[in-house]
Write an enzyme that holds these catalytic residues in place. Structure first.
Site, PDB file in Angstrom:
ATOM      1  N   ARG A   1       0.850  -1.191   0.000  1.00 42.14           N
ATOM      2  CA  ARG A   1       0.000   0.000   0.000  1.00 42.14           C
ATOM      3  C   ARG A   1       0.883   1.238   0.000  1.00 42.14           C
ATOM      4  O   ARG A   1       1.896   1.300   0.700  1.00 42.14           O
ATOM      5  CB  ARG A   1      -0.916   0.027   1.239  1.00 42.14           C
TER       6      ARG A   1
ATOM      7  N   GLU B   1      -3.282   7.353  -6.465  1.00 36.68           N
ATOM      8  CA  GLU B   1      -3.394   6.550  -7.689  1.00 36.68           C
ATOM      9  C   GLU B   1      -4.653   6.931  -8.466  1.00 36.68           C
ATOM     10  O   GLU B   1      -5.715   7.039  -7.843  1.00 36.68           O
ATOM     11  CB  GLU B   1      -3.414   5.055  -7.348  1.00 36.68           C
TER      12      GLU B   1
ATOM     13  N   HIS C   1       0.490  -0.272 -10.491  1.00 40.81           N
ATOM     14  CA  HIS C   1      -0.389  -1.130  -9.689  1.00 40.81           C
ATOM     15  C   HIS C   1      -0.834  -2.364 -10.489  1.00 40.81           C
ATOM     16  O   HIS C   1      -2.022  -2.678 -10.597  1.00 40.81           O
ATOM     17  CB  HIS C   1      -1.625  -0.350  -9.212  1.00 40.81           C
TER      18      HIS C   1
END
Length: 317
Positions: A236, A265, A284
């Site tokens: 994270r 993000e 990601h």
């Protein structure tokens, strides 16, 4: 049952099938993306929704009284107001342990980037450097073996254990930090946070984001690390103080930083890590192998089936 998928594109841009899930619904609608101002409208009178990053607030729940089921298409479920769902009698489920192999694989792709420099050397050859080289070989960056190096793992759930297994196959020494050392009964060496940061040649973050783990990577903990160390974050973005990491990279106090997750993000153009030296960022995608996404959809289908049968599984509290 009327089922709506609010943001299906990231999970399924068209290379996997919704058929297993759509077969469970009388009416099935998929939206690639849903902006905040359209969430309540698109849920409408649906009985069930699936989502990944769309926020579900108490206000949205109040506007959608038919809603009885929310399936989060991820492990993390912080986008959903779970307490308000419980008050309204809405079942919320997530998808645990679907991406272990893919994320562990990605962690080692990032580690090996710094050890073997495959991309840099491939780019050099593509520029014609080998054609012009007077020797049969050359290297543009230092190369290193990971065998014999110490890999620290912060967090030791399914992903952390898989990473340790792979590390041992490479001949690495493994140390770990777990939140509750008394509950750990494995064979790895469990150390304090400070020992983890100071002893690791490579340090992989594999823990959830909690008040205790937020910004565990700070100016203080970075100062404990070897100047030759590499930090890897596929967990994270909030585990890391990105400004402190940028400062450590700029000063040479940290040899490298590799991340698949950021605090904001998609990446913000003003991110402290934009253009940072010795920094590798992927968008990601550690979870995004096709096989992994197919597995996720299969678990999501079983979650819905169990809910419809009156015995829901993978319920979050």
């Amino acid at each position: 049952m009327k089922l709506v998928v609010l943001d299906g594109h990231a999970l399924n841009p068209g290379d996997v099938s919704w058929d297993g899930i759509s077969a469970l619904a009388d009416e099935f609608t998929v939206y690639d993306r849903t902006p905040p101002d359209l969430v309540a409208e698109r849920i409408g009178n649906a009985d069930a929704i699936l989502l990944n990053k769309v926020r579900i607030t108490k206000e949205i729940l109040s506007a959608c009284p038919n809603l009885r089921y929310i399936g989060v298409l991820a492990t993390g479920y912080n986008v959903v107001d779970v307490a308000s769902c419980a008050e309204a009698g809405i079942v919320v489920t997530n998808i645990p342990s679907y991406s272990t192999d893919a994320v562990a694989q990605h962690i080692f792709a990032l580690i090996l980037h710094f050890a073997s420099r495959v991309g840099e050397h491939s780019d050099s050859v593509a520029r014609g450097d080998w054609i012009k080289c007077p020797d049969f070989c050359y290297w543009v960056s230092p190369l290193s073996e990971i065998s014999g190096k110490t890999l620290g793992i912060f967090g030791f759930g399914n992903i952390g254990r898989k990473v340790a297994q792979i590390a041992h196959a490479f001949g690495m020494n493994v140390i770990i930090h777990v939140h509750s050392p008394s509950s750990f009964t494995g064979g790895e060496k469990s150390v304090s946070v400070d020992e983890l940061f100071s002893e690791s040649d490579y340090l992989a973050l594999a823990a959830p984001l909690t008040p205790e783990t937020e910004k565990i990577v700070s100016e203080r903990t970075l100062s404990l690390m070897k100047r030759s160390a590499v930090l890897v974050n596929t967990a994270r973005g909030g585990l890391v103080d990105e400004r402190a990491v940028r400062a450590a990279l700029d000063s040479g106090a940290l040899s490298g930083y590799a991340a698949d997750v950021l605090l904001s993000e998609p990446m913000d153009g003003a991110s402290p890590l934009a253009g940072a030296p010795r920094c590798v960022i992927t968008p990601h995608v550690a979870w995004a192998a096709k096989e992994t996404r197919e597995r996720l959809l299969g678990i999501a289908r079983e979650n819905i089936k169990s809910f419809l049968a009156g015995s829901p599984v993978n319920v979050v509290r």
